[in-house]
Motif scaffolding. Sequence first.
Motif, PDB file in Angstrom:
ATOM      1  N   PHE A 172       5.738   6.569 -36.435  1.00  0.00           N
ATOM      2  CA  PHE A 172       6.758   7.591 -36.710  1.00  0.00           C
ATOM      3  C   PHE A 172       7.592   7.153 -37.908  1.00  0.00           C
ATOM      4  O   PHE A 172       7.850   5.952 -38.096  1.00  0.00           O
ATOM      5  CB  PHE A 172       7.658   7.808 -35.494  1.00  0.00           C
ATOM      6  N   ASP A 173       8.013   8.134 -38.714  1.00  0.00           N
ATOM      7  CA  ASP A 173       8.802   7.852 -39.894  1.00  0.00           C
ATOM      8  C   ASP A 173      10.179   7.320 -39.488  1.00  0.00           C
ATOM      9  O   ASP A 173      10.711   7.716 -38.449  1.00  0.00           O
ATOM     10  CB  ASP A 173       8.962   9.169 -40.664  1.00  0.00           C
ATOM     11  N   GLU A 174      10.745   6.413 -40.310  1.00  0.00           N
ATOM     12  CA  GLU A 174      12.055   5.834 -39.977  1.00  0.00           C
ATOM     13  C   GLU A 174      13.118   6.903 -39.754  1.00  0.00           C
ATOM     14  O   GLU A 174      13.979   6.766 -38.888  1.00  0.00           O
ATOM     15  CB  GLU A 174      12.506   4.858 -41.071  1.00  0.00           C
ATOM     16  N   GLU A 175      13.046   7.993 -40.543  1.00  0.00           N
ATOM     17  CA  GLU A 175      14.054   9.076 -40.413  1.00  0.00           C
ATOM     18  C   GLU A 175      14.003   9.748 -39.044  1.00  0.00           C
ATOM     19  O   GLU A 175      14.975  10.351 -38.611  1.00  0.00           O
ATOM     20  CB  GLU A 175      13.853  10.137 -41.502  1.00  0.00           C
ATOM     21  N   GLU A 176      12.858   9.666 -38.402  1.00  0.00           N
ATOM     22  CA  GLU A 176      12.718  10.337 -37.100  1.00  0.00           C
ATOM     23  C   GLU A 176      13.286   9.498 -35.955  1.00  0.00           C
ATOM     24  O   GLU A 176      13.354   9.946 -34.822  1.00  0.00           O
ATOM     25  CB  GLU A 176      11.237  10.615 -36.806  1.00  0.00           C
ATOM     26  N   ILE A 177      13.648   8.254 -36.264  1.00  0.00           N
ATOM     27  CA  ILE A 177      14.095   7.347 -35.200  1.00  0.00           C
ATOM     28  C   ILE A 177      15.619   7.161 -35.263  1.00  0.00           C
ATOM     29  O   ILE A 177      16.144   6.701 -36.271  1.00  0.00           O
ATOM     30  CB  ILE A 177      13.386   5.972 -35.319  1.00  0.00           C
ATOM     31  N   THR A 178      16.303   7.557 -34.193  1.00  0.00           N
ATOM     32  CA  THR A 178      17.765   7.409 -34.143  1.00  0.00           C
ATOM     33  C   THR A 178      18.117   6.313 -33.124  1.00  0.00           C
ATOM     34  O   THR A 178      17.240   5.880 -32.363  1.00  0.00           O
ATOM     35  CB  THR A 178      18.428   8.728 -33.685  1.00  0.00           C
ATOM     36  N   PRO A 179      19.384   5.899 -33.085  1.00  0.00           N
ATOM     37  CA  PRO A 179      19.759   4.869 -32.105  1.00  0.00           C
ATOM     38  C   PRO A 179      19.456   5.252 -30.661  1.00  0.00           C
ATOM     39  O   PRO A 179      19.218   4.396 -29.817  1.00  0.00           O
ATOM     40  CB  PRO A 179      21.268   4.717 -32.313  1.00  0.00           C
ATOM     41  N   GLU A 180      19.449   6.566 -30.382  1.00  0.00           N
ATOM     42  CA  GLU A 180      19.257   7.018 -28.999  1.00  0.00           C
ATOM     43  C   GLU A 180      17.800   7.338 -28.668  1.00  0.00           C
ATOM     44  O   GLU A 180      17.479   7.641 -27.523  1.00  0.00           O
ATOM     45  CB  GLU A 180      20.089   8.280 -28.724  1.00  0.00           C
TER      46      GLU A 180
END
Lengths: 89, 464
Positions: free
Chosen positions: A20-28
């Motif tokens: 998954f792209d870094e932008e798709e990954i949030t802290p939650e």
Amino acid sequence: MGENNIGKEIISIISEVSGFDEEEITPETNFFKDLEIDSIKAIEITVAIEKKFKISIRDEDVPNITTVKQSVELVNRLLEQESLVGAGS
Amino acid sequence: MYDVVIIGAGMSGLVCGCYLAKAGMKVLIAEQHHKPGGYCTSFKRQGFTFDAAAHSFGAYREDGIVRKIFNDLEVDKRTKIQRVDPSDVIMAPDYKISFWADLDKTINDFQKAFSDESKNIKIFFSLFVNPEPIFFVRMRSWTFKDLLDKYFTNNKLKAMLSLPLYGNSGVPPAMLSACMGAQIFIEFLLDGGYYPEGGMKSLPDALTVKFRELGGELRLSCAVKKIEVKDGKVIGTVLEKDGFVLSRYVVSNCDARQTFFKLLGRKVVGHDFLSRMNNMIPSLSAFVLYLGVDKFYNLPEPGSNVWVLPQYDLNKAYSLVRKGKLNSIGGYLMHVYPDRKSLLSLIPVPFINRKYWNNNKEKLLESFIKRIEIDAVPGLSEHIIYKDAATPPTLHRYTLNYKGAAFGWAVTPSQLAIPDLRKPSFIQGLYLTGNWTTQGVGISGVIYVGYDTAKLILRKEKAC
């Protein structure tokens, strides 16, 4: 290493392993529910985190690595403990 | 120009190719052999049909991953898949215990045989029912022996639970990663014993038809000479007959040493990585016996994987075969086909060298038959009308797998989930899939890795 940097490093590890792209990954973001992390990828992530931050994650800490936020907290706690041990020795 | 070139039409390469083609990518699969499937194939001799090596598969329960994949790719429409019950039978000198489709019945049988361990048998089996990924993370540095030791003291029970894992990974319990052991336990034993009509060959055949329907191109007898890399990024492959082929991605479903040493080479991969790989150990290869019997005889236990354990120390059995002492057959598989007229039997052995097998194949074949006759099938030798065997050099010839390894790298805790063996960080656009990735063993394992590799590439595509 600041909290932000730890977060960034962990996101980069998760992105590399999950595809998954870094932008798709949030802290939650939940690794298992949102990023389809299977058992082998969970091992890869754990080992990569251990290697990157030179820490060792104990059995009882394992359930606490299901989101980026939790992982950052855990890494911080383990780093703090190690520096305390280091200072005491 | 292709989007993706896949090297090798093993089950993992085929599944990966189908999903990529399904998503609209232009895919070429190049296979060096003249038929697809790798170890998952079948052949006919004197009216008998034999599977070459893979002889059943798992993870096909209602919500099993292989069921989902075969449904997506219409394998289940093209071949009838049936499950045999019991899927596995373990025969030891003092006990005979079966793995039934009904888990409670299996647990009950184990409890009856080992009443001292009754409570922990129940707990142990329940570990493998819908485990969370966390369960595997906790065990990342354990061996399967470590796991068994936490629950049991009886060495006979531990050996009986370990033999099918040894036989399905080529790694003994004291070396086998507990995670991979658990995966095999779940997918091969608790949800195993599935078999396609017409033999294992029906699986790659069904995938090949689907792949071509989806617009994919499969070239057989088409060896790959080189993976071309420019500025740290793959740009294509060189095929032995057809020359350079441009592609944005390359997926290697072949042996990891072929991939890194031969197809990429020292200049691209670097000395350090190759010397680390030189220190890695492969799984054992296998000696596979193929027998056909006359019409006056019916073989026992049709369809089940019968694991014969003449003695109870598998770690010792492993260390003896590693030293080339093959006379003491320490545990093996026997699989009788549904028609009860033919059987495949398999014993883990090391490669040693070609000369050894030229000189010893016949001898081992005969002593293996005698062993089976003593342990499980009285009178067998009087009824054999066809016999042959595949040796480690045969396995190598079919697949080019390093030392004829039957299951890729030995899945030990230190050789588990190595990211660079799945998606090398130093080469963009290159992925490995199949049993050399340190991430999946056996038919269900490599099918899943193939599906997952396709997903990794499709995510990358979406992000671009």
